[in-house]
Motif scaffolding. Structure first.
Motif, PDB file in Angstrom:
ATOM      1  N   PRO A 265      -5.257   3.292   1.382  1.00  0.00           N
ATOM      2  CA  PRO A 265      -4.901   4.336   2.353  1.00  0.00           C
ATOM      3  C   PRO A 265      -6.001   5.392   2.410  1.00  0.00           C
ATOM      4  O   PRO A 265      -6.605   5.718   1.387  1.00  0.00           O
TER       5      PRO A 265
ATOM      6  N   VAL B 160      -2.349   0.314   6.354  1.00  0.00           N
ATOM      7  CA  VAL B 160      -2.432   1.509   5.509  1.00  0.00           C
ATOM      8  C   VAL B 160      -2.100   2.731   6.358  1.00  0.00           C
ATOM      9  O   VAL B 160      -2.539   2.855   7.496  1.00  0.00           O
TER      10      VAL B 160
ATOM     11  N   ARG C 219       0.870  -1.181   0.000  1.00  0.00           N
ATOM     12  CA  ARG C 219       0.000   0.000   0.000  1.00  0.00           C
ATOM     13  C   ARG C 219       0.903   1.226   0.000  1.00  0.00           C
ATOM     14  O   ARG C 219       1.904   1.255   0.714  1.00  0.00           O
TER      15      ARG C 219
END
Lengths: 363, 363
Positions: free
Chosen positions: B246, B185, B137
């Motif tokens: 995110p 995230v 991520r």
């Protein structure tokens, strides 16, 4: 030369009053230990279960922030018993403990006999402590005692941090190692500008066996730079190890006692979730010792090929979980080491041995 | 009003050359995504397994720092097959992956078509990356892109951090969340002076079901103040959730897509170690959305009662693991959100939808 170990039984469940009339104390074990002025202070895990038995039901205690201990009564046909401490609910597949733990403070002048118990108790407070607070380890840094303890709840078994200067009032610093993580011990000083901890993160990973890791922190609250330190290798520790006593500085390195279990060695059936439940003590637990490099504690200088001491006496062999020696606290008195430990998940005991003998046993 | 979602298949395993002649690419999925100048950059997980088949044997790849990929050939009677990706060794009870993953960089001007692949690859390097690096991520903070990725090894599945400014060279920052921990995230800015992350620590806890936690950090490397954020509750997410994309700032709160799986709902048999193996995808995975309070992101403002999008198209329904939509990256283009995701643990795809429609769907 192998160290001679003198063992003294210090605290039994019958020595301690339950928190409430409807509870009974089943364990007084796995104590944190510290020297405070002329006394040894023990922070003892008190495990209690319901006194009341209802035919066809099992009463499962848990803490609620506003109500203290509440009880969930579950019918026995909803339950798979994993061991006397642990059930699995057939409906949702989840595990519950048959007891709940909190911490109490005992004080001892000679380090072998409890002189007095303090009123102050360290009770579950947060949602991540719902099933209890367990297995404290104490490290003095400056004039403050830092306590890493296991917080158990429906969210898993995490490790949280508290601190105190006097063992009368405590400050809480939240969860420092998220689930599943136990057996966290803090080093007593910064190394290379950072605090250091040993921890045992991977109880339930399917890829490997439980092993000790090392981590670093700028402030004791936030942790990173995690790396694997050591797994089980010798016969006595099988394939399960975890941190025991906080490391102490010696001329040959950081000395720490740790625990190992020999029961699962090479057996596929020992892997998986059953084994990972709570402490997962399915066989003999013994205490070993290790030495870590003073300037780079991620380097193992030496470790026990044999256990330093294992379950031998009656109070170590018989109890809530038989054959368990589980070191959790250490106090130095001149050349003597007082290692405080849980015996059979039931009692608190102390093992005394010469520091130089232990170092000699480590190569 | 429920958002209309337009899906485009972007990358299939046959679009990518294997690392070596003796390997075959089985997955190009779960991409991190970032906007860099006029391009969308995707950091794509490339899963490879051995091309060679030996009668009576299974070849298990792993990385060695000095030799790259090496192969352990294990006889089939030593193996329990858990699924096509995962075996359990009967001798030691431990799990291995039948493939190994690394990351490659793809660039796209329109965000829907890959224009070019970069030479630079993000390969396993450390002992905790022995079985591969997975599921990155990406969060831009200032002029730096931070990459949280899963590092899998015999030590478990941990999350490590790397950073880059150009996706040509990468700096590694070590393990930030120790095993078992995935689906990390990072928020794109400090809140109350601290960095914030969502993480998913407790895949294998026997006490509860996998849920998302929140943690804070002074420096992105050391993490603490862990607390539970949310578990599965609605039917579509069953009892398994984890972070996806995110979070991005909106006027109504931090918006993030996450994944939920509906397969295990209420079934005791779904608990335990089998389910926790690797991603543990045993049923349909869908993408939901949540809104977290802007100033106190541990407060859930709103979350999906229904999935925003689930497996519908052929490339989401059929593949290495059928019926999986697994969001991992997000890019904003005016009012449109481009959500990048893994489809059936095989392909990379993008789902486009109106930001205001998504917010409207969240109460």
């Amino acid at each position: 030369m192998f160290p001679s170990v003198s063992r003294t039984l210090m605290i039994r469940p019958e020595d301690v009053k339950p928190s409430r009339d409807d509870l009974t104390v089943v364990g007084t074990f796995n104590p944190g230990a510290a020297q405070l002025e002329d006394e040894v202070v023990l922070l003892v895990r008190i495990a209690e279960r319901l006194r009341e038995q209802r035919d066809g039901y099992c009463g499962l205690p848990r803490w609620e922030p506003e109500h203290g201990i509440v009880v969930d009564w579950i019918t026995e046909n909803e339950i798979d018993w994993i061991d006397p401490r642990v059930i699995r609910n057939k409906k949702d597949g989840l595990v519950r403990l048959t007891f709940t733990s909190h911490l109490r403070v005992a004080r001892s002048k000679d380090g072998r006999t409890v002189d007095r118990w303090c009123e102050e108790r360290f009770l579950p407070e947060s949602e991540w402590e719902e099933y209890g607070v367990e297995d404290p380890r104490i490290t003095q840094i400056g004039d403050t005692f830092y306590i890493s303890y296991v917080a158990v709840s429906r969210h898993g078994a995490a490790t949280a941090l508290a601190s105190t200067k006097d063992f009368e009032s405590f400050v809480r610093h939240g969860v420092i190692f998220c689930p599943e993580n136990k057996d966290v011990v803090l080093f007593p000083e910064r190394i290379d500008g950072q605090y250091v901890a040993l921890h045992r993160p991977n109880t339930a990973t399917p890829f490997g066996t439980p092993e000790m890791w090392i981590a670093r922190s700028p402030d004791l609250v936030h942790w990173g730079s995690h790396s694997p330190l050591l797994g089980g290798s010798s016969a006595w520790e099988g394939d399960r190890v975890g941190g025991g006593t906080p490391p102490i500085r010696t001329e040959r390195g950081w000395l720490a006692f740790y625990h190992g279990s020999a029961s699962c060695h090479g057996s596929a059936s020992c892997h998986g979730s059953e084994r990972s439940v709570t402490a997962g003590k399915v066989g003999a637990y013994s205490a070993g010792a290790l030495l870590l490099d003073l300037t780079d504690p991620s380097r193992v200088v030496h470790r026990s090929r044999q256990a330093i001491f294992g379950p031998e006496t009656d109070f170590e062999r018989n109890g809530f979980v038989p054959n368990v020696v589980f070191p959790t606290g250490i106090v130095e008195r001149d050349d003597m080491l007082h290692v405080y430990y849980g015996a059979a998940d039931t009692c608190t005991a102390v093992a005394e041995m010469s520091r130089s003998d232990v170092l000699a046993a480590l190569g």
